[in-house]
Write a protein that holds these residues in place. Structure first.
Motif, mmCIF file in Angstrom:
data_model
loop_
_atom_site.group_PDB
_atom_site.id
_atom_site.type_symbol
_atom_site.label_atom_id
_atom_site.label_comp_id
_atom_site.label_asym_id
_atom_site.label_seq_id
_atom_site.Cartn_x
_atom_site.Cartn_y
_atom_site.Cartn_z
ATOM 1 N N ASP A 39 0.901 -1.267 -0.078
ATOM 2 C CA ASP A 39 0.114 -0.020 -0.007
ATOM 3 C C ASP A 39 1.014 1.318 -0.021
ATOM 4 O OD1 ASP A 39 -1.877 1.808 0.147
ATOM 5 O OD2 ASP A 39 -2.920 1.166 2.167
ATOM 6 N N CYS A 40 1.714 1.474 -1.090
ATOM 7 C CA CYS A 40 2.761 2.623 -1.040
ATOM 8 C C CYS A 40 2.150 3.803 -1.279
ATOM 9 C CB CYS A 40 3.668 2.070 -2.112
ATOM 10 S SG CYS A 40 4.211 0.452 -2.217
ATOM 11 N N LYS A 41 0.763 4.092 -1.741
ATOM 12 C CA LYS A 41 0.324 5.317 -1.909
ATOM 13 C C LYS A 41 0.024 5.856 -0.505
ATOM 14 C CE LYS A 41 -1.923 8.618 -4.289
ATOM 15 N NZ LYS A 41 -1.306 9.863 -4.960
ATOM 16 N N SER A 42 -0.723 4.857 0.302
ATOM 17 C CA SER A 42 -0.917 5.592 1.789
ATOM 18 C C SER A 42 0.308 5.612 2.359
ATOM 19 C CB SER A 42 -1.812 4.211 2.395
ATOM 20 O OG SER A 42 -3.078 4.146 1.818
ATOM 21 N N ALA A 43 1.368 4.906 2.185
ATOM 22 C CA ALA A 43 2.653 5.491 2.868
ATOM 23 C C ALA A 43 2.976 6.718 2.450
ATOM 24 C CB ALA A 43 3.760 4.195 2.620
ATOM 25 N N GLN A 44 3.203 7.060 1.055
ATOM 26 C CA GLN A 44 3.581 8.179 0.589
ATOM 27 C C GLN A 44 2.597 9.425 1.072
ATOM 28 O OE1 GLN A 44 2.907 8.483 -3.705
ATOM 29 N NE2 GLN A 44 2.839 10.937 -3.683
ATOM 30 N N GLU A 45 1.420 9.248 1.234
ATOM 31 C CA GLU A 45 0.496 10.234 1.838
ATOM 32 C C GLU A 45 0.651 10.889 3.204
ATOM 33 O OE1 GLU A 45 -3.465 8.865 0.658
ATOM 34 O OE2 GLU A 45 -3.360 9.448 -1.306
ATOM 35 N N ASN A 46 1.055 9.484 3.959
ATOM 36 C CA ASN A 46 1.202 9.864 5.451
ATOM 37 C C ASN A 46 2.362 10.571 5.640
ATOM 38 O OD1 ASN A 46 -1.076 8.524 6.100
ATOM 39 N ND2 ASN A 46 -0.141 6.298 6.719
ATOM 40 N N VAL A 47 3.594 10.019 4.949
ATOM 41 C CA VAL A 47 4.930 11.033 5.349
ATOM 42 C C VAL A 47 4.788 12.423 4.520
ATOM 43 C CG1 VAL A 47 7.177 10.772 4.381
ATOM 44 C CG2 VAL A 47 6.154 8.718 4.965
ATOM 45 N N GLN A 48 4.154 12.573 3.372
ATOM 46 C CA GLN A 48 4.179 13.904 2.750
ATOM 47 C C GLN A 48 3.196 14.816 4.034
ATOM 48 O OE1 GLN A 48 2.263 12.930 -1.002
ATOM 49 N NE2 GLN A 48 4.051 13.453 -2.028
ATOM 50 N N LYS A 49 2.496 14.387 4.703
ATOM 51 C CA LYS A 49 1.869 15.196 5.533
ATOM 52 C C LYS A 49 3.056 15.928 6.468
ATOM 53 C CE LYS A 49 -2.637 13.025 5.572
ATOM 54 N NZ LYS A 49 -3.499 12.012 6.726
ATOM 55 N N GLN A 50 3.792 15.091 7.034
ATOM 56 C CA GLN A 50 4.886 15.493 8.138
ATOM 57 C C GLN A 50 6.046 16.262 7.194
ATOM 58 O OE1 GLN A 50 3.879 15.163 11.050
ATOM 59 N NE2 GLN A 50 2.268 13.734 10.400
ATOM 60 N N LEU A 51 6.209 15.905 6.130
ATOM 61 C CA LEU A 51 7.303 16.866 5.432
ATOM 62 C C LEU A 51 6.639 18.115 5.248
ATOM 63 C CD1 LEU A 51 8.993 14.102 3.011
ATOM 64 C CD2 LEU A 51 10.047 15.424 4.633
ATOM 65 N N LYS A 52 5.465 18.480 5.094
ATOM 66 C CA LYS A 52 5.040 19.685 4.908
ATOM 67 C C LYS A 52 5.356 20.590 6.060
ATOM 68 C CE LYS A 52 0.822 18.638 2.112
ATOM 69 N NZ LYS A 52 -0.728 18.589 2.133
ATOM 70 N N THR A 53 5.559 20.005 7.378
ATOM 71 C CA THR A 53 6.102 20.797 8.497
ATOM 72 C C THR A 53 7.600 20.751 8.568
ATOM 73 O OG1 THR A 53 3.858 20.056 9.557
ATOM 74 C CG2 THR A 53 5.796 21.150 10.966
ATOM 75 N N VAL A 54 8.130 19.814 8.471
ATOM 76 C CA VAL A 54 9.661 19.641 8.689
ATOM 77 C C VAL A 54 10.110 18.960 7.330
ATOM 78 C CG1 VAL A 54 11.512 18.724 10.026
ATOM 79 C CG2 VAL A 54 9.223 19.152 10.991
ATOM 80 N N THR A 55 10.326 19.964 6.495
ATOM 81 C CA THR A 55 10.998 19.515 4.966
ATOM 82 C C THR A 55 12.102 19.079 4.767
ATOM 83 O OG1 THR A 55 11.921 22.026 4.715
ATOM 84 C CG2 THR A 55 9.323 21.758 4.212
ATOM 85 N N PHE A 56 13.042 19.133 5.923
ATOM 86 C CA PHE A 56 14.437 18.720 5.794
ATOM 87 C C PHE A 56 14.802 17.505 6.727
ATOM 88 C CE2 PHE A 56 14.009 21.378 9.567
ATOM 89 C CZ PHE A 56 14.393 20.599 10.497
ATOM 90 N N ASP A 57 13.706 16.844 7.117
ATOM 91 C CA ASP A 57 13.924 15.600 7.901
ATOM 92 C C ASP A 57 14.509 14.450 6.898
ATOM 93 O OD1 ASP A 57 13.326 14.236 10.863
ATOM 94 O OD2 ASP A 57 12.889 12.735 9.120
ATOM 95 N N GLU A 58 15.581 13.791 7.042
ATOM 96 C CA GLU A 58 16.134 12.877 6.206
ATOM 97 C C GLU A 58 15.237 11.614 6.003
ATOM 98 O OE1 GLU A 58 19.946 10.590 4.574
ATOM 99 O OE2 GLU A 58 20.210 12.269 5.967
ATOM 100 N N GLU A 59 15.157 11.018 7.370
ATOM 101 C CA GLU A 59 14.315 9.832 7.385
ATOM 102 C C GLU A 59 12.849 9.714 6.777
ATOM 103 O OE1 GLU A 59 13.699 6.276 10.847
ATOM 104 O OE2 GLU A 59 15.057 7.886 11.121
ATOM 105 N N LEU A 60 12.180 10.921 6.923
ATOM 106 C CA LEU A 60 10.950 11.146 6.434
ATOM 107 C C LEU A 60 11.089 11.154 4.826
ATOM 108 C CD1 LEU A 60 9.136 13.902 8.250
ATOM 109 C CD2 LEU A 60 8.453 11.446 8.155
ATOM 110 N N LYS A 61 12.379 11.876 4.385
ATOM 111 C CA LYS A 61 12.551 11.898 3.006
ATOM 112 C C LYS A 61 12.800 10.455 2.404
ATOM 113 C CE LYS A 61 14.076 16.530 2.119
ATOM 114 N NZ LYS A 61 15.362 17.351 1.870
ATOM 115 N N LEU A 62 13.401 9.757 3.129
ATOM 116 C CA LEU A 62 13.927 8.191 2.595
ATOM 117 C C LEU A 62 12.559 7.508 2.603
ATOM 118 C CD1 LEU A 62 15.622 5.958 2.012
ATOM 119 C CD2 LEU A 62 16.264 5.603 4.547
ATOM 120 N N SER A 63 11.716 7.576 3.651
ATOM 121 C CA SER A 63 10.351 7.116 3.604
ATOM 122 C C SER A 63 9.417 7.222 2.533
ATOM 123 C CB SER A 63 9.500 7.071 4.918
ATOM 124 O OG SER A 63 10.239 6.452 5.835
#
Length: 288
Positions: free
Chosen positions: A136-160
């Protein structure tokens, strides 16, 4: 147990560092980056993680001094990953411990933890990895993108996010993420490198795939997915070599709990055993 102790230590540190904040902001002086850090710690103690992350992100955007940026980013990582709830942490730890043996149960536990602390980055990343492992990669993408909107530089989120995009074959978006990370200096380097191997093989670029595999091997020659992707490369290059396929199967079958945790950032860690075993049987090869 270790995570519980770390949480207790971090909460204690947050409490200690937060105490002077109000005194410093009432004396009329302009707010420094250290004031911002203390304010963020205070907000964390009030369990207002989102507001704490917002003020830290704003401060980082305005700051020009490397040391200040470094300290602000360090604080951001602490605030983003600290557990405020014992129950959320216990559910998270249970989910992590179940990932190898029961993906569905693991996701159930982590989802429950996410309902308690939806903006905890540790939970968000683990949830994304489990969703990717389940396809379910689309859901994974959407969940991570929500947090990256706040902390755009977090590398582990970027990797996910990159892992979720690779799972969907969205290579242009993946490349934008990769271009924003200095991978050669990253502590997560091998996890980026394995994605690059997958990309080059998907593009049938054998020369680049070989280079990417060499880089991955240099980073960690014991990484189980190195054996899988070397085997896939050899298949594409029409080399009749089953050694790496057999290494992959046996490494994954015999991997210890500690070894498994070392590589858990990879959502597909040892998830391809059935595929490889099927190929080995079909070619009259058997894992030794």
């Amino acid at each position: 147990m270790q995570l519980t102790m770390k949480r207790a230590a971090l909460v204690a540190a947050l409490s200690f560092l937060a105490l002077p904040a109000f005194a410093q902001t009432k004396n009329g002086k302009s707010e420094t980056y250290k004031d911002i850090i203390e304010k963020a710690y205070n907000l964390s103690l009030q369990r207002d993680r989102q507001q704490a992350l917002n003020i830290l992100a704003t401060a980082i955007q305005r700051e020009a001094r490397p040391q200040a940026i470094s300290e602000l980013k360090k604080t951001t990582a602490e605030v983003a990953n600290v557990f405020f709830s014992d129950k959320a942490q216990q559910l998270f730890e249970t989910g992590v411990s179940l990932r190898k043996t029961d993906l569905n149960q693991a996701l159930d536990k982590v989802n429950e933890a996410a309902r308690i602390e939806p903006d905890n980055f540790s939970i968000v990343n683990e949830q994304a990895r489990l969703l990717i492992a389940k396809g379910d990669c689309k859901s994974a993408q959407e969940n991570v993108q929500k947090q990256l909107k706040t902390v755009t530089f977090d590398e582990e989120l970027k990797l996910s996010l990159a892992q979720a995009l690779v799972c969907q074959g969205r290579w242009l978006e993946y490349q934008k993420i990769v271009d924003s990370v200095f991978i050669k200096k990253s502590p997560l380097q091998k996890f980026w490198q394995v994605l690059e191997v997958e990309k080059t093989l998907s593009q049938k670029s054998l020369t680049k795939a070989q280079e990417a595999l060499a880089g991955l091997k240099k980073s960690d020659e014991k990484y189980p997915e190195l054996f899988y992707w070397t085997w896939k490369y050899e298949q594409m290059a029409k080399k009749a070599n089953l050694d790496d396929a057999q290494k992959y199967v046996m490494t994954c079958k015999n991997i210890s709990a500690n070894q498994y945790r070392q590589y858990m950032i990879d959502p597909m860690l040892c998830r391809r055993q059935v595929e490889v075993e099927g190929e080995l049987k079909g070619m009259n090869g058997t894992p030794e």
